[in-house]
Design an enzyme around this catalytic site. Sequence first.
Site, PDB file in Angstrom:
ATOM      1  N   ASP A  40       0.798  -1.217   0.000  1.00  0.00           N
ATOM      2  CA  ASP A  40       0.000   0.000   0.000  1.00  0.00           C
ATOM      3  C   ASP A  40       0.832   1.269   0.000  1.00  0.00           C
ATOM      4  O   ASP A  40       0.335   2.337  -0.307  1.00  0.00           O
ATOM      5  CB  ASP A  40      -0.989  -0.040   1.166  1.00  0.00           C
ATOM      6  CG  ASP A  40      -2.024  -1.150   0.959  1.00  0.00           C
ATOM      7  OD1 ASP A  40      -2.552  -1.264  -0.164  1.00  0.00           O
ATOM      8  OD2 ASP A  40      -2.291  -1.914   1.895  1.00  0.00           O
ATOM      9  N   TYR A  79     -10.312  -0.986   2.352  1.00  0.00           N
ATOM     10  CA  TYR A  79      -9.679  -1.028   3.662  1.00  0.00           C
ATOM     11  C   TYR A  79      -9.228   0.337   4.119  1.00  0.00           C
ATOM     12  O   TYR A  79      -8.927   1.198   3.310  1.00  0.00           O
ATOM     13  CB  TYR A  79      -8.433  -1.924   3.558  1.00  0.00           C
ATOM     14  CG  TYR A  79      -8.436  -3.035   4.562  1.00  0.00           C
ATOM     15  CD1 TYR A  79      -9.017  -4.258   4.261  1.00  0.00           C
ATOM     16  CD2 TYR A  79      -7.877  -2.861   5.818  1.00  0.00           C
ATOM     17  CE1 TYR A  79      -9.032  -5.285   5.193  1.00  0.00           C
ATOM     18  CE2 TYR A  79      -7.886  -3.881   6.747  1.00  0.00           C
ATOM     19  CZ  TYR A  79      -8.462  -5.085   6.429  1.00  0.00           C
ATOM     20  OH  TYR A  79      -8.478  -6.083   7.346  1.00  0.00           O
TER      21      TYR A  79
END
Lengths: 672, 672
Positions: free
Chosen positions: B321, B405
Site C-alpha cells: 500500500d 480497507y
Amino acid sequence: MAPHPFRTLDVEETRVARDVILSLHSDVVVDFREIYLQEPEKAKMKAYLDLEHSSTPGQSPNGKRPPRLAKCQYDIIGLDKIPEYHESIVDVELKKRVSHEVVSKDKQASLTLWEFQILIEACKKSEMFQKAMAELKLPEGFELVVEPWPYGGLDLGAENRRYFQGLCFAQDTRSGNADSNFYAYPLPIIPIMDAHKREIVRIDRLATGGKGDSLTGKTHSERIIDHCQTSEYVPELVELRKDLKPINITQPEGTSFKVTDESLIEWQKWRFRVSFNPREGAVLHDVHYDCRSIIYRLSFSEMTVPYADPRPPFHRKQAFDFGDGGAGNCANNLSLGCDCLGVIKYFDGVVVGSDGIPQTHPNVICLHEQDNGIGWKHTNWRTGRAVVTRNRELVVQFIITLANYEYVFAYIFRQNGDLTVEVRATGIVSVVNIDPGKISDYGNVVSGGVLAQNHQHIFCVRVDPAIDGHKNTVMYEESHAAPWDRATNPNGNFYEVRKTTVNRSGGLDAAPQHNRVFKIINSSKRNLVSGNPVAYKFTPPPTQKLLAAPGSIQAQRALFANHHVWVTKYKDNELYAAGRFTLQSQQEVDGVHDMAKRNDGVVDEDIVIWNSFGLTHNPRVEDWPVMPVDIFHVNFRPADFFTANPAIDVPSGKNNSSVLVGKDCCKTEQKL
Amino acid sequence: MAPHPFRTLDVEETRVARDVILSLHSDVVVDFREIYLQEPEKAKMKAYLDLEHSSTPGQSPNGKRPPRLAKCQYDIIGLDKIPEYHESIVDVELKKRVSHEVVSKDKQASLTLWEFQILIEACKKSEMFQKAMAELKLPEGFELVVEPWPYGGLDLGAENRRYFQGLCFAQDTRSGNADSNFYAYPLPIIPIMDAHKREIVRIDRLATGGKGDSLTGKTHSERIIDHCQTSEYVPELVELRKDLKPINITQPEGTSFKVTDESLIEWQKWRFRVSFNPREGAVLHDVHYDCRSIIYRLSFSEMTVPYADPRPPFHRKQAFDFGDGGAGNCANNLSLGCDCLGVIKYFDGVVVGSDGIPQTHPNVICLHEQDNGIGWKHTNWRTGRAVVTRNRELVVQFIITLANYEYVFAYIFRQNGDLTVEVRATGIVSVVNIDPGKISDYGNVVSGGVLAQNHQHIFCVRVDPAIDGHKNTVMYEESHAAPWDRATNPNGNFYEVRKTTVNRSGGLDAAPQHNRVFKIINSSKRNLVSGNPVAYKFTPPPTQKLLAAPGSIQAQRALFANHHVWVTKYKDNELYAAGRFTLQSQQEVDGVHDMAKRNDGVVDEDIVIWNSFGLTHNPRVEDWPVMPVDIFHVNFRPADFFTANPAIDVPSGKNNSSVLVGKDCCKTEQKL
C-alpha cells in the site's frame, strides 16, 4: 428487596456473620481476618439466573434465591499456644453457621495489614534489631523505616511457623515531609519476626557487593547510605514542569451506563454484575451482551513476583499479591479527577478489623466511560463519504498498593463486543543497597547506592465462560504455511487454518509464530452466517514464563506460571490459580496445576480458562523513583458469536466540542 | 525566512519544479505522477542541524542550508509507444534540474489514482467485459461497481506490461443512496486492463465453490447475487443505538504543544519536525527530548497484504500500500470531531494532477493531545498519601483508504520518553462470491454469499536512530533461566541477562520466550547512574511472519517480512523496505533484504532499524460490514537514556471537571 446473590456483603450482613461467629466461640478470643461473600454454588445460581433472565425486569425469582452466605476467616487465640485458624460459613439470613473448618497448622492464613504493624512494633522492642541498626551509621536527620513483607517461600526443612520480614530503609526527615522517598536509602538488614511470639527472631544480613563479589560476604562500610541520593516524587519536593494545559472530559448529558442495586451495570447492550472481595478485588459476574450470556465469572485470580537476585535471603522475595495479602485488602480509595476523569461512579467495599466490626472501604472500584480513538471507519472514495465512529469504552477499575508497588487492574468493555483485561504496573521498584561505584548482574543501579533487582510479574486471569450457556469447549486455531502444490496451492500463496480441540484438562502455551488463537466455543450453537460454532476468542500474550529453576521453591509455589493457558473443569470454590494458601507455601497446592492434573474431559463441559501472562522486569533507570506504567492487555473478542459487527449501529455524529487550534497554538481559534 | 529543509514542499515550490520539468521536456507530452520533497543528503543535513541546535532559537544556520530539492516523477508520452517513466530532481531555488533518470522498462512506476478512472472507463468500453457481465443476471435495481486494484505480482514468464485488475460488485441502487454497501454483492469476474492500451485484455473468471470444490471450476448459477444480503453501514441505512451520551473533550487553556513554520512541533520537552509525502504519508524528523537527539527519521516504510486463497487469480491479490499507490496519496481529509477530539491542529499536504499543477491536500495529518489513563502512581500506605499523574499523549495521525480497507497510522509521544508507533486496521474486508450454503477453507462466510478471504497484513516501520548522535549500535538482551548451582544460584531463583551485540547488517527475530528486547545504544555515552550505554529499547511484536511458500511470487516480493527486525547501515535514499518499485514486482529489489545482504559492519555506525510486524487475519463475522479496529503497537522506550523517570515532574493535580455520577446514573450529582 433482598440483595442479589452476587452482591457484595453489606455492613449489616457482615455484622450478622460476625455476631454468629462470636456467639459460637464465646469462650475464647476470636481475632477476625476477613468476612466476605461466599458466592453461591453454581448449580443453584444457574437455576436462579435462568429465572432472573426470563422474568420481568425488577422482579427477583425469589423462590430460587440461594442463601446469602458469609465466609468468615478468623484465629482462635489460646493462652501460650499457636492460634488456630478457622474458616466458617454463616447463613446471614438464618443467622446460622452452615460449615466450619479448622485449618491444618501447616497452612498459613493470608496476612492482614495489622500484622504489619506488629512487625514494626516488634522491631522497636527488639534488642537484636537495635544492635544491628547501631552498626549502621546513618547521617543526621535520617530515621529508620521498616517495610513489612511476607516471608516468601519457606526454605525446605524450616519449621513452619508464621514469619514476617522487614525491609529496612532510612528516611530523610530534614524536609519535615512524611512522604520523602525512603526507598532511596536502603539498609542491608532484614529483621525476621515470629508472628506468634511477636518477636524478632533473626536478623538477615544482606550482601551489598557487585559483579565479582561473593553471594554472602560483607563488603559495605558502616556509613551505609552516604553514597545514596535524594529521589523524591511528591510534587512539593520536585521541580514540576509548568507547560501542561488541562484536558477536561465532561459528559453534559450524564453517563451512558446505569447502575442498579449497587451491583448491576448496564451499558450499551452489556449487562453484568460487579462485586468486591478482599482477595480478588473487583469480580465480574453473569456478563451478557444483547441478552446473550458470555461469561459467568471473570476475575484476576493471582499474581506472583519472584526476585532473581541469587544472594540469600533474596530468594524469599516472592510475593503472591492476591493469596498472601489480598488484592482487595490493598485496594486504594480512589479519587475523583486523579484515578479517572469524566463522570465517575464509585463502589465501596466492606472490611473488618480484628474485632470483626465491619467498616465501609470507600471507593474501591471506579466505573467510567472513556473515548479510545476511532472505533471503525470507512470512506467510499467514489463519493468521498467517510463514516467514522468512536471507540467508546466502559472501564471497571481498581488499584492496589503493595508496599512499594502498585497495580491498576481494569476490565474494559467495548461496543464491538470486546472485553479486555488490563493491568498497569507502576509504583516504586524494589531496591537494595549496593556499594559505591559497583554494578551488578542481579539488577540495575537506578540511583546512587540503589540496586533495583531483576524480577518477574506473572499474573493469572480466571475466566469462567458461559458462551450462550455453560457447556463450552476450548479449541485453538493456527495458521500454517502450506506446501506449494500444483493441485491445491498452485501459486504458493495458500496457508492452512488448523483447528485443534482441547479434549482434556491441562496446560497449553502461546504460539505467536503460528498465530495460535484460543476460541471458547459452544458447539451446540452455530453462527447463522458462517456456520461456525459461536465463540469468543483470545490470543494469550506470549510473555516469558517463570524463570526460576524447576524444582526450586520459587518455581514450585507458582506452577500456574508454567503455561500461558490452562483449561480445567469447573468445580465450586476453585478460584485461585496458586491454590488457596500461598503465604509461606513451598508448593502450589490445589492450584490450577492440580486442577488440570485431574485430566478431566473438557469438551462440552462447564469449563474454566486461566491465562497466565506477565513481564520479566529488568529495571531501567527510567523506572526510578516511580515507574511509568507498563501496560498489559488480554483481549477477549467475539468470533462468529454475533451475525455482524455489533458496533455497526454506533452513531457516527461529529463531536461538537472539538475545536481547531489557534494561530499561537495555545488558544483555540474556531468552534465548529 | 527560507523553509526548513525538512518542511514539506509547498504549492509554490512544487509549481517551480513542474515548470522546470516542462521546460526541459517541451517537445513531448509529460504526464506527471508525483512531485515531492527530495530530502537532503544526511551528511549535509547533519551539518545544518548541528548549527541549528546550537544557534539562537528562530535563527536558521542558513550558510549550511542544503538545497531545496523536488523529486519529480512523470511519464513521457510518445505516439503509439509505451510511455517512458522518468524521475528528475529539481533544485527549486536555482530552478535547475540536478539529476535525471529514465527508469528501465522492467520497473513499474507507482500507480496514480487517475489510472483507476481509466480502468473504469475501459470496462465501460469493453465488449468482452460487457459480454461477461451479461452472463450474470443481476436483480432489478442493481448496478455494476468496478473496484480498481493493482495487479499484484506478475506471474513468472508473463510479459511485463502495465496492468490493472477490477474487482466487481453490484450496488443496490433502489435506496437512492450512493453509499449503499456494494461489497455485499460480489461478482465472480475480474477484468484485466493493459494500462498503456487502456483496454480490457482479459476477463478472469472466479471460482465460487466451497470445501471440496475444485480450484477453478464454475459452480455458480447466473443469478449470482440472489443469495446475498444487504449489509449497510452508513448511518441513514442502519438502525442506530440511541443510548450513547456524548463525551466532550475540551482544552479551555488551549494545547500544550506549539507548531512553528508548519513543521516544527514542540510539546512537553519533545521537539521534532513532521513532513508529509505521497508515498509514506507523515514522516518524523530530528526527534529530540530535552535537547537530546533520539531519532533522525521515523516513518512507516511499507506494508503488504497477501491473500491466501489458492484459487487463481487470487494469488495476485497482494497490495503494497505504500509502494504501489502511496499511503500519502490515499490519505483522508481528516475531520474535526470525528477522527480526533479536543483541540486539533491539521497539516496539509500537496498533490499534483497529471498536469503537474499542485493543489493543497487538506487536513492529511492531525495533531492532538489525549489522556491515556494513569501515568504513574504511588501511595505511601503509612501516610495514605497518593500521588498520581495522568498519562498525557501527543498524537500525530494520518488515515489512509485503500479501496475497501483503511489504516489509521499514528506516532504517539509520551511525557515519560516513550514514543509509540500505532496502526489501527479497519474498513471493509476484501470479499468474493461463494455459492449458497457452502463454506470454505480459504476464508469465512461473513454474509450471505460473501466469503472474506484469509490474508495477512505485514507492516514495516523504519527507524533511523540518532541516540545522542548518529553512531549507534543495536544489541539485544535476553533473560535466561540459570542452572541451580550451590555457588552461583543456591536457591534456583537467579536468571541471567544475556547481551548480544549485532555486529553485521542482517535480519533478526522476536523471541518472547527469552524476553528478547532490542536496544539501540550509543556506546560512547554512558548513563551517569547505571553506567550502561544510553539507549532506547523496543520489543518487536512477535507476530506471525509471511506464510506464502518460500520462492513464491508473494513471498519473493516481500522479503522484508521474513524477519521482525533488520539492522542495516545507513545510505541516502534507502527508505523503502520492499524496494523502490513494488507495483507488479516479482521480487523485492533493493529492499531491506538486499541492504542487509551487504553484510556491513553496524557497530558504532550510522544505522537503520526496520521492524516488520503484522496480523494474520482470518476474518470473523464480526468484521463485517466494517471491521472494528484491530490495534498494533510498537513502543520505543528510553532504557538508561535518562537519569530518572522523565515524567516524574508531571504535575499531579486533580482535574476539577470530573464529577460523581448521580443517583439515576444519567445525571451528574455533585461537582467536586
